[in-house]
Design a protein around this motif. Structure first.
Motif, PDB file in Angstrom:
ATOM      1  N   UNK A   1      -3.958   2.853   1.129  1.00 47.66           N
ATOM      2  CA  UNK A   1      -3.608   1.628   0.403  1.00 47.66           C
ATOM      3  C   UNK A   1      -4.511   1.454  -0.815  1.00 47.66           C
ATOM      4  N   UNK A   2      -4.030   0.696  -1.779  1.00 44.18           N
ATOM      5  CA  UNK A   2      -4.796   0.492  -3.005  1.00 44.18           C
ATOM      6  C   UNK A   2      -5.764  -0.670  -2.884  1.00 44.18           C
TER       7      UNK A   2
ATOM      8  N   UNK B   1       3.850  -9.417  -8.299  1.00 42.26           N
ATOM      9  CA  UNK B   1       3.645  -9.077  -9.704  1.00 42.26           C
ATOM     10  C   UNK B   1       2.167  -8.993 -10.065  1.00 42.26           C
ATOM     11  N   UNK B   2       1.343  -9.830  -9.440  1.00 47.84           N
ATOM     12  CA  UNK B   2      -0.069  -9.875  -9.817  1.00 47.84           C
ATOM     13  C   UNK B   2      -0.896  -8.760  -9.161  1.00 47.84           C
ATOM     14  N   UNK B   3      -0.255  -7.933  -8.307  1.00 52.35           N
ATOM     15  CA  UNK B   3      -0.991  -6.855  -7.667  1.00 52.35           C
ATOM     16  C   UNK B   3      -0.469  -5.471  -8.053  1.00 52.35           C
ATOM     17  N   UNK B   4       0.528  -5.416  -8.914  1.00 52.47           N
ATOM     18  CA  UNK B   4       1.079  -4.124  -9.322  1.00 52.47           C
ATOM     19  C   UNK B   4       0.034  -3.312 -10.088  1.00 52.47           C
ATOM     20  N   UNK B   5      -0.865  -3.992 -10.769  1.00 53.62           N
ATOM     21  CA  UNK B   5      -1.855  -3.290 -11.586  1.00 53.62           C
ATOM     22  C   UNK B   5      -2.694  -2.330 -10.751  1.00 53.62           C
ATOM     23  N   UNK B   6      -2.918  -2.642  -9.454  1.00 55.60           N
ATOM     24  CA  UNK B   6      -3.714  -1.751  -8.605  1.00 55.60           C
ATOM     25  C   UNK B   6      -2.979  -0.440  -8.341  1.00 55.60           C
ATOM     26  N   UNK B   7      -1.672  -0.517  -8.161  1.00 53.84           N
ATOM     27  CA  UNK B   7      -0.878   0.697  -7.999  1.00 53.84           C
ATOM     28  C   UNK B   7      -0.892   1.522  -9.282  1.00 53.84           C
TER      29      UNK B   7
END
Length: 326
Positions: free
Chosen positions: A130-131, A241-247
């Motif tokens: 997981x990220x 949407x606010x956690x896509x940056x980690x992927x």
């Protein structure tokens, strides 16, 4: 490494150790059951009331003595009550550092078997990572393992390689007791506990067609290396949407590694969010994992999802009945 302390205070600062100070019997029991620490260090004044816990959990209980030196009689009196060892109060921190150094030295001296990751052939490795912490790596790994065991009608291995091992506690919940065995068998799946080093997993793989590595959060280079080497790396993240940056950040960080076999898993994501993430991670298949509370039992919509997610490694099953003629 988790260390539970009762009646003693640490004066060392080492990133390898995570100290947890407890005061009551209930606090110690809860910490031991949840953390499965490497050591429980107990001052001799508190030891007699807490050592009965040593019979319930496979954890090393160390008594910290105020004596200036230790006699064999004193050590035997504590070990008879359940202690694994007795350390002097003036030197227990040095003993802890020595014990950790000895484990690392032994690991470096052993010639470990190499991992053999392949997308074809008899042995296949699926790595689930997981990220960020708590994204659902273990749950996803168990879903995959139990699906493969049913689909291929074969035993599957799962190894917990993350920073928060839980298979010992799972065994306690399922069986009502702990065991010192590093492997727990549950419904045609072999669960290898966190104390089994990744160096030994390479040799264990030869016993299984499918091995699932639950790597937890991919924050260390060691876990990330195991992830990118796998036959099928499954990257667990969020459809928010606010956690896509980690992927996106993780994929960019490993942009030099071929990612066409990567699978992106989004637990509990809806279809619009899955499409949004897929648009951000073009070229990498993205899957929304449905709500599946009990990973040990099948669920039709999850099975359909996993068939697509694992399609690169699944053998075509023979059709039954009249369908075999068409």
């Amino acid at each position: 490494m988790h260390i539970v302390l009762v009646g003693v205070k640490p004066e060392i600062s080492d990133p390898h150790f995570k100290f947890h100070v407890c005061g009551t019997f209930e606090e110690v029991k809860e910490s031991v059951l949840i953390l499965i620490p490497e050591y429980v260090l107990i001052h001799e004044d508190e030891a007699r009331s807490l050592l009965p816990l040593a019979e319930e959990v496979p954890v090393k209980f160390i008594v910290i003595s105020e004596a200036t030196s230790l006699t064999s009689t004193a050590v035997r009196s504590w070990t008879a009550l359940g202690a694994s060892d007795v350390w002097l109060n003036g030197s227990w921190q040095e003993k802890l550092l020595e014990a950790h150094h000895l484990v690392e030295t032994r690991a470096q001296q052993i010639a470990f078997p190499e991992m053999n990751f392949s997308r074809t052939g008899e042995r296949i490795v699926i790595a689930v990572g997981s990220v960020y912490e708590g994204a659902g790596s273990t749950h996803t790994a168990l879903l995959i393992a139990y699906y493969l065991a049913r689909y291929a009608k074969t035993k599957v291995a799962v190894w917990e390689g993350g920073n928060h091992p839980c298979f010992s506690f799972l065994e306690y919940i399922k069986e009502g007791d702990f065991s010192n065995h590093p492997r727990y068998e549950l419904n045609n799946v072999s669960l290898y506990k966190g104390e089994v080093s990744e160096y030994w997993i390479g040799s264990l793989m030869s016993d299984y067609r499918y091995t699932v590595l639950d790597l937890g959060s991919l924050q260390s280079s060691k876990q990330a290396d195991l992830f990118v080497q796998a036959s099928v790396p499954v990257l667990v993240g969020s459809g928010s949407e606010w956690r896509v940056k980690e992927l996106i950040s993780f994929c960019r960080e490993h942009s030099r590694v071929p990612q066409e076999y990567w699978r992106i898993a989004l637990p509990l994501a809806n279809e619009p969010n899955r499409e949004m993430v897929a648009g951000c991670l073009s070229g990498r298949p993205v899957f929304a994992v449905p709500n599946h509370p009990d990973p040990f039992h099948p669920q039709a919509n999850t099975d359909e999802l996993l068939e697509g997610l694992l399609s690169p490694i699944l053998q075509k099953q023979k059709k039954r009945g009249l369908g075999r003629f068409f």
